[in-house]
Design a protein around this motif. Sequence first.
Motif, PDB file in Angstrom:
ATOM      1  N   THR A 273       0.834  -1.206   0.000  1.00  0.00           N
ATOM      2  CA  THR A 273       0.000   0.000   0.000  1.00  0.00           C
ATOM      3  C   THR A 273       0.867   1.254   0.000  1.00  0.00           C
ATOM      4  O   THR A 273       0.610   2.205  -0.747  1.00  0.00           O
ATOM      5  CB  THR A 273      -0.944   0.007   1.214  1.00  0.00           C
TER       6      THR A 273
ATOM      7  N   LEU B  37      -7.626   3.583  -2.776  1.00  0.00           N
ATOM      8  CA  LEU B  37      -7.788   2.402  -1.939  1.00  0.00           C
ATOM      9  C   LEU B  37      -8.386   2.777  -0.587  1.00  0.00           C
ATOM     10  O   LEU B  37      -9.216   2.040  -0.033  1.00  0.00           O
ATOM     11  CB  LEU B  37      -6.433   1.724  -1.756  1.00  0.00           C
ATOM     12  N   GLU B  38      -8.000   3.917  -0.040  1.00  0.00           N
ATOM     13  CA  GLU B  38      -8.582   4.385   1.213  1.00  0.00           C
ATOM     14  C   GLU B  38     -10.046   4.768   1.028  1.00  0.00           C
ATOM     15  O   GLU B  38     -10.895   4.477   1.879  1.00  0.00           O
ATOM     16  CB  GLU B  38      -7.794   5.591   1.742  1.00  0.00           C
ATOM     17  N   ASP B  39     -10.365   5.386  -0.102  1.00  0.00           N
ATOM     18  CA  ASP B  39     -11.744   5.821  -0.364  1.00  0.00           C
ATOM     19  C   ASP B  39     -12.721   4.647  -0.414  1.00  0.00           C
ATOM     20  O   ASP B  39     -13.887   4.789  -0.014  1.00  0.00           O
ATOM     21  CB  ASP B  39     -11.821   6.595  -1.677  1.00  0.00           C
TER      22      ASP B  39
ATOM     23  N   ARG C 220      -3.154   5.098  -3.861  1.00  0.00           N
ATOM     24  CA  ARG C 220      -3.256   4.858  -2.424  1.00  0.00           C
ATOM     25  C   ARG C 220      -4.504   5.543  -1.856  1.00  0.00           C
ATOM     26  O   ARG C 220      -5.222   4.980  -1.026  1.00  0.00           O
ATOM     27  CB  ARG C 220      -1.994   5.354  -1.724  1.00  0.00           C
TER      28      ARG C 220
ATOM     29  N   ARG D 276     -19.714   5.664   7.378  1.00  0.00           N
ATOM     30  CA  ARG D 276     -19.947   4.350   6.766  1.00  0.00           C
ATOM     31  C   ARG D 276     -21.424   4.152   6.439  1.00  0.00           C
ATOM     32  O   ARG D 276     -21.784   3.640   5.380  1.00  0.00           O
ATOM     33  CB  ARG D 276     -19.457   3.250   7.713  1.00  0.00           C
TER      34      ARG D 276
ATOM     35  N   ASP E 274     -12.387   1.677   1.045  1.00  0.00           N
ATOM     36  CA  ASP E 274     -12.108   0.702   2.095  1.00  0.00           C
ATOM     37  C   ASP E 274     -13.368  -0.013   2.562  1.00  0.00           C
ATOM     38  O   ASP E 274     -13.336  -1.206   2.886  1.00  0.00           O
ATOM     39  CB  ASP E 274     -11.434   1.393   3.283  1.00  0.00           C
TER      40      ASP E 274
ATOM     41  N   LYS F 202     -11.653  -8.509   0.192  1.00  0.00           N
ATOM     42  CA  LYS F 202     -10.270  -8.937   0.412  1.00  0.00           C
ATOM     43  C   LYS F 202      -9.626  -9.400  -0.893  1.00  0.00           C
ATOM     44  O   LYS F 202      -8.453  -9.117  -1.153  1.00  0.00           O
ATOM     45  CB  LYS F 202     -10.237 -10.061   1.451  1.00  0.00           C
TER      46      LYS F 202
ATOM     47  N   ASN G 260     -13.365  10.790   8.464  1.00  0.00           N
ATOM     48  CA  ASN G 260     -12.963   9.622   7.673  1.00  0.00           C
ATOM     49  C   ASN G 260     -13.771   8.403   8.069  1.00  0.00           C
ATOM     50  O   ASN G 260     -14.676   8.472   8.900  1.00  0.00           O
ATOM     51  CB  ASN G 260     -11.460   9.365   7.813  1.00  0.00           C
TER      52      ASN G 260
ATOM     53  N   ARG H 135      -8.804  -6.310  -3.013  1.00  0.00           N
ATOM     54  CA  ARG H 135      -7.651  -5.570  -2.475  1.00  0.00           C
ATOM     55  C   ARG H 135      -6.354  -6.310  -2.784  1.00  0.00           C
ATOM     56  O   ARG H 135      -5.360  -5.702  -3.170  1.00  0.00           O
ATOM     57  CB  ARG H 135      -7.816  -5.373  -0.969  1.00  0.00           C
TER      58      ARG H 135
ATOM     59  N   GLN I 229     -19.789  -3.650   5.947  1.00  0.00           N
ATOM     60  CA  GLN I 229     -19.359  -3.803   4.556  1.00  0.00           C
ATOM     61  C   GLN I 229     -20.452  -4.444   3.709  1.00  0.00           C
ATOM     62  O   GLN I 229     -20.914  -5.541   3.986  1.00  0.00           O
ATOM     63  CB  GLN I 229     -18.104  -4.667   4.481  1.00  0.00           C
TER      64      GLN I 229
END
Length: 866
Positions: free
Chosen positions: A60, A71-73, A68, A141, A75, A80, A134, A83, A253
Amino acid sequence: MTAPPSPDRSSPARRRLRRPSFGRGPLAAALVALAALTLGTPAVAKDEKKLSRKEVKALTEALPEHHRQWLEDVDLIISKDERRLFLTLDKDYQRDAFIEEFWKARDPYPRTARNEYREDYTNRLREGRQLFGNLADDRLRVLLTNGIPLQRIRVRCRPYLVPAEVWFYDGSDTVGFEFLLLFYQKWGAGKFRMWEPMDGIQELSLEGSAVTTDGIELRCGEEGRAVLAALGFLRAQGGQTGAMSLLNRIVYQPEAPKKEWVATFATYTSDLPEGAATFDAELSVDFPGRQQSRTVVRGNVAVPTANIGTVDLGEGLSSTHNLVLTGEVLREGKLFDSFRYQFDFPAGDDQAETLPLIFERYLRPGEYSLMVRLEDLGSGRFHRTEQTLEVPRLEKNPPPPMDPETARILEEATAAIRSGETTVKIAPLSGGWQTGLVRVDAMTTGDGIDRVSFLLDGQSILTKKRPPFNVELDLGNVPRARVLRVEAYDDAGEELAADEVMLNAGDHRFAVRLVEPRPGKTYRKSLRVQADVIVPKGEVVERVELFLNETKLTTLYQEPWVHPLVLPEEEAIAYVRAVAFAPDGNATEDLVFINAPANLEEIDVDFVELYTSVLDRDDRPVQGLERPAFRVLEDDVPQEIVRFELVENLPIHAAIMLDVSASMEGRLEQARDAAIHFFQQAITPKDRATAITFNDHPELTTDFTSDVGRLAAGLAGLQAERGTALYDSLVFSLYYFNGIRGQRTILLLSDGKDESSRFDFDDVLEYTRRAGVAIYAVGLQIPRSQFDARRALTRLSEETGGRSFFIEDVGELTAIYDAIQKELRSRYLIAYQSSNESNARTFRSIKVEVEGQGGLEAKTMRGYYP
């Protein structure tokens, strides 16, 4: 009302394969045996290396900043597997292509230009970050997966409660009912987290105060009552298990798309493995025609057979050359197209010195970089080549091919491309299912069309000489599956183009249709295979295999499902077969004869499949019976059983139909709990289930799934209200099963007679006979005086091979559902080929008897329409 024929080659009761007919002699018997074989084998999954946390962190950190950040956006929504693959990609253009495919896999309406999911997620992320920081904050979320709440109440009740918020939704992207959520700052500081019943009410206390429900209302006023409403809602979801099932669906998720797209993306790289051995081959490219605004790019990789190895298929079988071709097309540094094929050639003394590996892609005019990698499965060696493509804009006459030998071999396949500008297409029909009077329009392009003919279930309906090309069809009262075909002819009577759709096919149909070659046409050296594949909603095609007779020649792993085939030198009767595979190994096929005599007939090899329960005098399922114990009669004529097995390990598709009309008030919670119990006991990872609630209209709570949590969440928030449209809801439920094969059942719970359906009992009875879905009906507190209501449930159950139950207490449901699920795991699959050679489409009755076993009763569907 005349019953139409069942047009699907894989109807619920039957499995069909088309083969040539030369009568009922030895060849016909051999073809029957051939039809019973399983087609193809599932692809073997690649070995996926798991990454340690340390590796994930290092990979990462090594990413470019914008990758990078992406990938955070994502998450919250990235799986899995996704990723892992993203982190192991080597090149920026591959990562950019991955991101596009990532969003495409989540697009709810893939046929439109917009990706609504991506737009909504991006907008919510931007707004949520401004409000909450965040993804460490549970409020962000929830906002990302559910949208903005209808009401957001801030709770400030110091020094009694920690800072909190209550969110109210009247439905969201994840569920269709009202719900309340409570967020709080643990110990009064930091990010907000979701309150869960297992947290306990004391988690809301500030500075050690003893929090009670009475204290919250007394000390916090209106804000306190909002907190109590949220606590009460979550506690009312069937205990901690029910609440967590709901929260897992709403908050955490979301369910990721099927992982097949990840496995597919991973195989589409033209890079060579480190230290790979190589062999020589030669790539040539030409442009034989155009497909609408794009140019057809045809590549031919000539591989000397001396440079590659062979694969030994086993004793008594010939060896083969097997090569996998993978390609990438870049434009302006970005991945524009990727593709993958497998080629299979017989090996032997008479093999050619050079093997042609031919592929086609559609590209817009311009400059591209083409990279092609070959893997020889026989030797484990590779070939890689790269070249710049200048794709021309074609008007009418394409440039001459670079390789004269390729032009000679593929002359007929090339001609099929050049004539491809003449098309006929059935305009999409509006709405869901199609009944009553329906107008159908056909759109045409190109010159030379003299007339257009419409056919319904193989019967000519109308022919028109001039536009508009349309027809009005009477499709009857119930949404039956019908095949509509449109054919365009020139003035010499030659078919120029055709299109075909299945009406009322539902969302689960899996089918392939060969558009080219055309039946009866003569092909000498080559032909161009073109297939249309229909996949169930949310599913993908794993691969399409192309056969000449029973010899597999090519495997396609992506659209377009188009490929030129080189024919043997001798002109002889043959058939081209296309077999499409789903990732789970399910297959469907189509077959077309070429170079055939005019008098060649085709037969449908029909296999009638009967899922049969055997019950003793106490209505307990009986296992351990063998084939000789069963006798099958169709219209009182004994039939020969060709397949027999116990189905305890075969997948089940099950739907619970739950009456939520006003008369269910006070009994709905127990009925819901019994349904959830059935899902927990009966549904394994290989099974699929859904729940359909109904009052004066039906509602699908979730698509077919094996996730019991999703099934339970779909039954949250139910309210008993309005009247009962039982028959309409049953037709809706049966329609939802369209296209699904195998063992299928409906568990129907109702507490009264039909009150408001537009379908009557006779409509529903005939529809159930065509559907092939076993109905287990439970009548709740239906008095014996309601004879018609009881008789309807009993008749529908008996006609389909199910059973009916009449109970006085909703508490009896759990035991009944347990008995049903045990029966479903104890059924026998009995298949036979009907001896009835009649073309009549009338109902055929079926009876299964258990011989020599006193007191046993066999229950299966009572008949079918051919």
